[in-house]
Design an enzyme around this catalytic site. Sequence first.
Site, mmCIF file in Angstrom:
data_model
loop_
_atom_site.group_PDB
_atom_site.id
_atom_site.type_symbol
_atom_site.label_atom_id
_atom_site.label_comp_id
_atom_site.label_asym_id
_atom_site.label_seq_id
_atom_site.Cartn_x
_atom_site.Cartn_y
_atom_site.Cartn_z
ATOM 1 N N GLU A 22 -44.701 3.297 -29.943
ATOM 2 C CA GLU A 22 -43.652 3.121 -28.936
ATOM 3 C C GLU A 22 -44.176 3.641 -27.610
ATOM 4 O O GLU A 22 -44.741 4.725 -27.563
ATOM 5 C CB GLU A 22 -42.428 3.975 -29.276
ATOM 6 C CG GLU A 22 -41.547 3.459 -30.356
ATOM 7 C CD GLU A 22 -40.388 4.435 -30.612
ATOM 8 O OE1 GLU A 22 -39.700 4.217 -31.604
ATOM 9 O OE2 GLU A 22 -40.209 5.400 -29.840
ATOM 10 N N ASP A 33 -31.692 11.137 -25.046
ATOM 11 C CA ASP A 33 -32.860 12.001 -25.201
ATOM 12 C C ASP A 33 -32.572 13.473 -24.953
ATOM 13 O O ASP A 33 -31.843 13.841 -24.032
ATOM 14 C CB ASP A 33 -33.972 11.537 -24.262
ATOM 15 C CG ASP A 33 -34.620 10.260 -24.784
ATOM 16 O OD1 ASP A 33 -35.029 10.262 -25.965
ATOM 17 O OD2 ASP A 33 -34.699 9.268 -24.035
#
Lengths: 229, 402
Positions: A22, A33
Amino acid sequence: MCGPDTPELAEAAAEGGADLLELGFPFSDPLADGPVIRRAAERALAQGMRTGACLETLAATRARLPETPLVPMTYSSLLEAYGWERFADDARAAGATSLIIVDLPADERADLRRIQLVAPTSTDKRIRLAGERTDGWLYLVTLTGTTGARDGLSPTLAGLVERARTATKLPLYAGFGISTPEQARAAAELADGVVVGTSALEAAERGPAALRDYVKSLRTALDAAAVPA
Amino acid sequence: MLSGTGPESPVPTAASGGGGAGLRPAGADAGQGREGTYGEYGGRFVPETLIPALDELETGWREAKDDDSFRDELDRLGRDYGGRPTPLTLAERFAPGKRLYLKREDLLHTGAHKLNNALGQALLARRLGKQRIVAETGAGQHGVAAATVCARFGFECVVYMGAEDMRRQRPNVERMRLLGAEVRPVEFGTRTLKEATSEAIRDWIATVETTHYLIGSCVGPHPYPEIVRELQAVIGHEAREQILQAEGHLPEVAVACVGGGSNAIGLFAGFLADDVRLVGVEAGGAASLGTGRTAVLHGSRSSVLADEDGQVLDAESISAGLDYPGSGPEHAFLRDSGRAEYATATDDEALAAFRRLARTEGILPALEPAHALARVAELDEEVVLLCLSGRGDKDLEEVLSR
């Protein structure tokens, strides 16, 4: 996270045994996040890693790794600004295998082919929808929370895997909160693979050799795991 | 309050952005386009983890607003606890030559319009069986309102606030703590409302099963913009009746400040179907409707201060409540459709208006509505309705330091 060292780091991760990579395209307000990835995004943006530069990084990484699947991971605002279709086209042209858009649930933009995420809070109906629409594999968010290392493997993963198995025949990769080889092995005994973000990013900050060693430790643990039934 | 007795509008749909009634019947929101959108704006751009909670919230909201006991309890709380209806004050010395009416949300309990929304969402959280409330705050007015309703209903309360805002709105931090809320400083990024909102959402992602996110403005993922607008619509409906009583006709123009835009959307909700000019006033350094572009922030697509790559820019304003780079999706829609227009006022203009209202009317406004006050003199219209959304006690230090 995309940066000047990404191609070299990606190569190191692949040497360490990563099957897929990724690449984070940083966003200023990454809601999913935790602090480590948020700070990495802030640093990347300060270095000028905007969409165009990230696509160039992707292409440079693809040049070094012709076979490894590469998946940009980002947020909707970048695609809104760049153009949704144009982003998908240009990412593919730069070597992307698929896309992950963290804040774009399966019922938004059904036409944009991407890897869908499901979470412990997802209903069975939503897991089915994500399974139908996902691109190649389904991303299982192991826990109710944001990205970042945790002490143990989330107890909610087992139930999520069970529900996802009834919804799709595609591979299930588990991510969020997995950092140690022990957690990776435990997750891999349930799911078909693991996704590691935060801890890989911290290893990458110590350089390619550290990242290679870290990925190798995960690889070894996964190879020792019993294959899911 | 929210009695459903307001005038039924011919276009009361979330999708069309219209509407004049307080709480509308279920099914009235389908409208054109997709549910939860205002033209191209709105939607749900959040991690999958939150979607089931947003579905649950939407269902709970639809049931609540059609439930007489919910409306009655909210009306009663607004009246007996909040002090509604708030008065309408004619400000003749501030605006000579005009008939300027101030809708006095500064006189609402806790000192700002934010309580309207916090009370309604607290009742909703209780219906949904949540025990914990998480909120963000900029100026501290929404944080105080959230802490207040949590004390009143016995919820655990956590408020995220940028460290910079904690410095410049110190009295409100102390108020929240006295009310029993935990105020968590947000020390990264701009250290203001944008970051506080992100952290509140991150908290909610991790606690969604037990926690209600009490968002403070008409922003965020669907159904929040609709819920907040409907809970604030009491401002416009009351003001409409009051000005009809006072003047015998509707105002020519209705004015309000816009950060996220909740007091403005509440005021506008009373007049969308009328021939009344609607003007929102943004802070010059936070003109997300004036100079923004379409981007995705905090779960919805709207007009946002963002760069050409979709990265969100920092807003800058003396007013912590307007210091936000986004705005509600319905405002973006009203701007595009031409139904509302959006102007700006600078820090200095807001300060001058603050001082003028203090000296001419004996009212200390919050710095947020001082931005709206700053634009009154140049309006062509004579009969002006302005939402005085909050009182200025929290801003004394900031004003005195200039």
